[in-house]
Scaffold this motif. Sequence first.
Motif, PDB file in Angstrom:
ATOM      1  N   HIS A  33      57.073  82.813 -57.349  1.00 19.03           N
ATOM      2  CA  HIS A  33      56.728  82.064 -57.284  1.00 19.03           C
ATOM      3  C   HIS A  33      56.481  80.983 -58.385  1.00 19.03           C
ATOM      4  CE1 HIS A  33      53.392  78.598 -55.531  1.00 19.03           C
ATOM      5  NE2 HIS A  33      53.820  79.329 -54.254  1.00 19.03           N
ATOM      6  N   ARG A  35      55.059  78.040 -59.078  1.00 19.19           N
ATOM      7  CA  ARG A  35      53.706  77.552 -59.898  1.00 19.19           C
ATOM      8  C   ARG A  35      52.892  78.756 -60.273  1.00 19.19           C
ATOM      9  NH1 ARG A  35      49.885  74.490 -55.069  1.00 19.19           N
ATOM     10  NH2 ARG A  35      47.766  73.862 -56.881  1.00 19.19           N
ATOM     11  N   TRP A  36      52.738  79.957 -59.167  1.00 23.36           N
ATOM     12  CA  TRP A  36      52.159  80.587 -59.770  1.00 23.36           C
ATOM     13  C   TRP A  36      52.555  81.808 -61.094  1.00 23.36           C
ATOM     14  CZ3 TRP A  36      51.875  82.141 -53.829  1.00 23.36           C
ATOM     15  CH2 TRP A  36      51.051  81.475 -52.998  1.00 23.36           C
ATOM     16  N   ARG A  37      53.582  81.416 -61.660  1.00 24.10           N
ATOM     17  CA  ARG A  37      54.450  82.003 -62.018  1.00 24.10           C
ATOM     18  C   ARG A  37      54.009  83.870 -62.399  1.00 24.10           C
ATOM     19  NH1 ARG A  37      56.159  79.486 -65.987  1.00 24.10           N
ATOM     20  NH2 ARG A  37      56.351  81.460 -67.757  1.00 24.10           N
ATOM     21  N   GLU A  85      63.982  76.537 -63.523  1.00 27.24           N
ATOM     22  CA  GLU A  85      62.535  75.455 -62.998  1.00 27.24           C
ATOM     23  C   GLU A  85      63.241  74.232 -63.034  1.00 27.24           C
ATOM     24  OE1 GLU A  85      59.388  75.901 -65.286  1.00 27.24           O
ATOM     25  OE2 GLU A  85      58.613  78.094 -64.897  1.00 27.24           O
ATOM     26  N   THR A 119      59.206  71.875 -53.561  1.00 28.29           N
ATOM     27  CA  THR A 119      57.671  71.249 -53.471  1.00 28.29           C
ATOM     28  C   THR A 119      58.478  69.630 -53.086  1.00 28.29           C
ATOM     29  OG1 THR A 119      57.759  69.921 -55.786  1.00 28.29           O
ATOM     30  CG2 THR A 119      56.614  72.099 -55.363  1.00 28.29           C
ATOM     31  N   ALA A 125      59.994  74.979 -56.240  1.00 29.50           N
ATOM     32  CA  ALA A 125      58.658  76.057 -55.938  1.00 29.50           C
ATOM     33  C   ALA A 125      59.061  77.428 -56.001  1.00 29.50           C
ATOM     34  CB  ALA A 125      58.343  75.183 -54.348  1.00 29.50           C
TER      35      ALA A 125
END
Length: 631
Positions: A33, A35-37, A85, A119, A125
């Motif tokens: 994930h 965003r949450w890394r 990314e 996203t 994402a």
Amino acid sequence: MMPDRAARDPEQRAQHMLRRVVGACADVIYVYHVRWRRIAFLGPRVREVLGFAGARSHRLKVADFERLVHPADLAGFRRHLAATERAGDGEILSQELRVKGSDGRYRWLMSRDTVLARTCSGGVARIVGVVANIDAKKRMDTELPAAADRLDDILATMGDCYIALDRHYRIVDMNAKAECWLRVRRDDVVGRSYRKIVAPPSDLVEAVRQAVERRVSRSIEIESPSRPGVWLDLHIHPSRDGASVLFRDITERRRAELEAARSGQLLQSSLDALPSEIAMLDAKGTVIAANAAWRTQSGTPGLSGAGVGTDYLAFCTSAGVGEAAGSVRNGLLSLLAGERTSARFAYSMDCGSERRWLQLSAARFEWEGDSRLIVANEDLTDVKQAREALSELSGRLSALREEERQRIAQELHDSTAQHLVAATLNLMTLKAKSVTCPGVHKLLESVETALEEATRELRVFTYLLHPLALENDGLERTLRTYLDGFGRRTRLGVQLVVAGNVEDLPFDLQCSILRIIQEALANVHRHAAASHVAISLRMTARDLKVVVADDGCGMQGAGGETGLTAARNGVGIPGMRARLRDFGGSLDIRSGPRGTTLSARVPLDAVGRRSRPSGHAPALAVAVNGRSHQT
């Protein structure tokens, strides 16, 4: 509610199918994930790869994961993460890095990542990736060059020439020895067909073809097509990619083998030319070679004829030679054990209507650290028959000699002695009538003295030649009677010493001993000017010794010739030697200013064999290291 449920069913089925795929996959599948890394999903294979439980790994954040990455690979990991990314749809990014497992050991992993979801704004994402354990591959990549270097070192130091071929018969490798032999550079011939480099003969081509196509190893010896007279030993073995060829120069070995073969043929031809039956045994008593005379006796009675590969010790036991077999076998065993160096075995056997006498001789020698026996079987029947004929002839000659001596003695006594007596009587008449003539009377006295001396000498010689009563009185009594008369007639002091029962000797030997003593005494009377002579006979279990010693002036020949040389030129001493030779005896003479000593020796074992009746087989005689023994 119904539309929501209908929407959830396909999603649940998709998740269920994903879990089945993840469970069946041999690699680790994960979802990252962005965003949450942190890792949103991690497959159960992570335990097999890193040793971590799935639950712990599921909560793993990027910062925590970076602490597991090898410091040398951390910068690369961060660059890879940033690249994912920015990745486009369908783009696959990969990386290799080392990650520490639960046991503290780093393992090489390879991940292949691609975009899973974006996203609403189009950014990445989620990322899905597959991680494979490539630790074993990395170790192999590290070890293979080292192994290749070690193989190159082995090929460079080995004594054989080495060439590697692929399935299309092209050269893929060779060592320095092969380069030197073929006079080429490895880099120049790699990739080329070996047939264009070595011009192989047809048998080599076939051997290589069988190794490549049929996976069959071959070994051949050929003459080098590029170097006439040079021979090569080749070993062709199938390999994973083709075949390996090993070869070496065996010209010197082949020359040595040919020379050994020629020497062996020469030796065999020499042995075959010998009339004796000869065989060679190994250290176990097995026949390993035999000449033609030995081979032609196969199937006939006797101790020869055993074929190559036969246990000769067992063969002797079944050879049909009676008690001799055991003695021969035991004698050969002692030779093989190193207790003796040589031996002889005499035996006899019936061959059809006649009896044959044979002798087996054996000698041990060392050959390249191994014991070998040379065995020779000889037929001595002709020799034995010749000896018997010679013995019979010698007996007849002795009888004729005795008859001649008797005749001469009788004639000297009956005729010559009577004439001397008559001459002496007439001389006495003339002497009586010559008293008035002093000169004539003195001359007649001198003639009378000479006649008396001649008469005395004649009586001595007649006595020396006179046949003695040996058969009735025996040797000792005959000698004492004879010596008593000899002493009275010659005015010599005579002494006789007898030790042992000489009457047990064969009669023909007693006759010879008596005649030897008579001849020795005749020499003493004629030449020695001695006053005393001593005779001794000493008989032991092994031999008979006769010694005649005088105190005369020695045997000095004319012109300074030594007594021994003068004796050889006469008749008496050669006659003594001839008599002794009939019995295997010997004669020794020592002469000097203080007298002469004559010593005769007769071995009694030889006498025993000679005197044995000819109708019986002789005892087995075993001669070891030059000495004879009877069994």
